[in-house]
Design an enzyme around this catalytic site. Structure first.
Site, short mmCIF file in Angstrom:
data_model
loop_
_atom_site.label_atom_id
_atom_site.label_comp_id
_atom_site.label_asym_id
_atom_site.label_seq_id
_atom_site.Cartn_x
_atom_site.Cartn_y
_atom_site.Cartn_z
N SER A 22 0.87 -1.17 0.00
CA SER A 22 0.00 0.00 0.00
C SER A 22 0.90 1.22 0.00
O SER A 22 2.06 1.13 0.43
CB SER A 22 -0.86 0.00 1.27
N TYR B 174 -2.70 -1.75 10.39
CA TYR B 174 -2.60 -1.96 8.94
C TYR B 174 -1.31 -1.34 8.40
O TYR B 174 -0.59 -1.95 7.61
CB TYR B 174 -3.83 -1.35 8.27
O1 NJP Z 1 -9.76 -5.57 -1.36
P1 NJP Z 1 -11.03 -6.57 -1.44
P2 NJP Z 1 -8.69 -5.16 -2.47
N1 NJP Z 1 -7.36 -15.51 3.67
O2 NJP Z 1 -11.66 -6.49 -0.09
C1 NJP Z 1 -9.07 -11.85 0.49
C2 NJP Z 1 -4.43 -3.58 -0.94
N2 NJP Z 1 -4.82 -2.18 -0.97
O3 NJP Z 1 -8.91 -5.89 -3.73
O4 NJP Z 1 -11.11 -14.63 1.66
C3 NJP Z 1 -7.28 -15.43 2.33
O5 NJP Z 1 -11.87 -6.28 -2.62
C4 NJP Z 1 -10.54 -11.70 0.13
O6 NJP Z 1 -11.13 -12.96 -0.17
P3 NJP Z 1 -12.07 -13.83 0.84
C5 NJP Z 1 -5.08 -4.39 0.15
O7 NJP Z 1 -4.46 -4.21 1.43
C6 NJP Z 1 -6.10 -1.83 -1.25
O8 NJP Z 1 -8.62 -3.68 -2.51
O9 NJP Z 1 -12.86 -14.67 -0.10
N3 NJP Z 1 -7.74 -14.38 1.62
C7 NJP Z 1 -10.48 -10.87 -1.13
O10 NJP Z 1 -10.29 -11.69 -2.27
C8 NJP Z 1 -4.86 -5.79 -0.39
O11 NJP Z 1 -3.60 -6.26 -0.04
C9 NJP Z 1 -6.45 -0.48 -1.27
O12 NJP Z 1 -12.86 -12.86 1.66
C10 NJP Z 1 -8.33 -13.39 2.30
C11 NJP Z 1 -9.24 -10.00 -0.93
O13 NJP Z 1 -8.50 -10.57 0.18
C12 NJP Z 1 -4.96 -5.60 -1.90
O14 NJP Z 1 -4.85 -4.20 -2.13
C13 NJP Z 1 -5.51 0.49 -1.01
C14 NJP Z 1 -8.43 -13.40 3.71
C15 NJP Z 1 -9.61 -8.57 -0.58
O15 NJP Z 1 -10.34 -8.00 -1.63
C16 NJP Z 1 -6.24 -6.11 -2.55
O16 NJP Z 1 -7.36 -5.68 -1.78
C17 NJP Z 1 -4.22 0.10 -0.73
C18 NJP Z 1 -7.93 -14.53 4.39
N4 NJP Z 1 -8.03 -14.67 5.72
C19 NJP Z 1 -3.87 -1.23 -0.72
N5 NJP Z 1 -9.05 -12.25 4.10
C20 NJP Z 1 -7.85 -0.04 -1.57
N6 NJP Z 1 -8.72 -0.93 -2.02
O17 NJP Z 1 -8.14 1.17 -1.42
C21 NJP Z 1 -9.31 -11.54 2.99
O18 NJP Z 1 -3.32 1.06 -0.45
N7 NJP Z 1 -8.89 -12.22 1.89
#
Ligand code: NJP
Length: 242
Positions: free
Chosen positions: A145, A158
């Site tokens: 991030s 975070y």
């Molecule tokens: O978020 P979201 P993003 N084990 O909520 C998975 C970074 N980022 O696409 O497990 C395995 O749509 C969850 O899947 P599920 C952010 O920190 C974002 O934006 O099925 N997987 C889903 O596929 C992250 O590193 C912003 O619930 C787990 C995914 O994570 C990356 O971008 C800004 C899990 C999250 O999808 C992608 O996030 C920034 C677990 N225990 C950095 N828990 C932003 N969006 O503004 C969750 O600076 N997941």
């Protein structure tokens, strides 16, 4: 400059593939001809993404995984190697977080952010890297991030996890680069995804990146010629304060 790397038939293990940036990355890389192991907890959402990949003529493996569970990490790696025979690229994209004063974070939320965003990423890398070292090539992309390099209030745990991802990525690159392994860390600003309880499509494009555009940047990293690594890449929507 040498020709761009051909990604066709390369195998990628992608976390966070059920929605948001991970889903867009899966579709983007499938269009480039990569075989994609889709990892996240929500199996039915992964199956939906797999259907989208297949509709593009691509190949997807549904690979349910909770990054807080070491046995599931090992099982996902084994399953991907069994299906594809190799892992050329690991994209550590899964992550989550909340925006509120530190004292309002529960101990469980703190543990979850540290274990999914940082420890899980490190453990999965630890499980995949020996296979890459054995073959003398591989690419690791870690999605951190922009607040992996700067700090903001109300996201302290975070911020700590993402600073950890940036430090881990740089240290590991210097350890493995002479053995054919590249490591890139991506530092995006706000992306229009489900992050923090949001809904894709709900954020104004003037201050949020479209996830498809961030996925295109990930493909660009992978396309660099073997002797070149974009080690730290920061990207922002112009309307965001940074
Ligand atoms: O978020 P979201 P993003 N084990 O909520 C998975 C970074 N980022 O696409 O497990 C395995 O749509 C969850 O899947 P599920 C952010 O920190 C974002 O934006 O099925 N997987 C889903 O596929 C992250 O590193 C912003 O619930 C787990 C995914 O994570 C990356 O971008 C800004 C899990 C999250 O999808 C992608 O996030 C920034 C677990 N225990 C950095 N828990 C932003 N969006 O503004 C969750 O600076 N997941």
């Amino acid at each position: 400059m040498s020709d761009a790397t051909n990604l066709r038939r390369q195998a990628v293990l992608l976390t966070g593939a059920s929605r948001g940036l991970g889903r867009h990355t899966a579709l983007r890389l499938a269009r480039a001809g990569m075989r994609v192991a889709l990892c996240a907890r929500d199996r039915s959402a992964l199956e939906g993404v797999a259907h989208e990949v297949e509709a593009l003529g691509g190949e997807a493996l549904v690979c349910p995984l909770d990054l807080r569970d070491a046995a599931q990490i090992d099982a996902a790696v084994t399953r991907t190697l069994d299906a594809f025979g190799r892992i050329d690229v690991l994209i550590n994209n899964a992550g989550l977080g909340w925006y509120k004063p530190f004292t309002e974070w529960t101990r469980e939320e703190i543990d979850t952010v540290l274990s999914v965003n940082l420890a899980g990423l490190i453990h999965l890398t630890h499980a995949v890297l020996p296979h890459m070292l054995e073959r003398g090539s591989g690419y690791l992309v870690n999605v951190a991030s922009d607040i992996g390099r700067r700090v903001i209030p109300n996201m302290a745990a975070y911020v700590a996890a993402k600073h950890g991802v940036v430090g881990f990525s740089g240290a590991l690159l210097r350890e493995v680069k002479d053995r054919g392994i590249r490591v890139s860390v991506l530092l995006p600003g706000i992306i229009d995804t489900y992050f923090g309880g949001g809904e894709e499509g709900s954020r104004d494009p003037s201050w949020s990146l479209h996830p498809a555009d961030v996925a295109a940047v990930i493909e660009t990293l992978l396309r660099q010629p073997p002797g070149l690594v974009l080690d730290e890449v920061t990207l922002h929507p112009l309307g965001q304060e940074f």
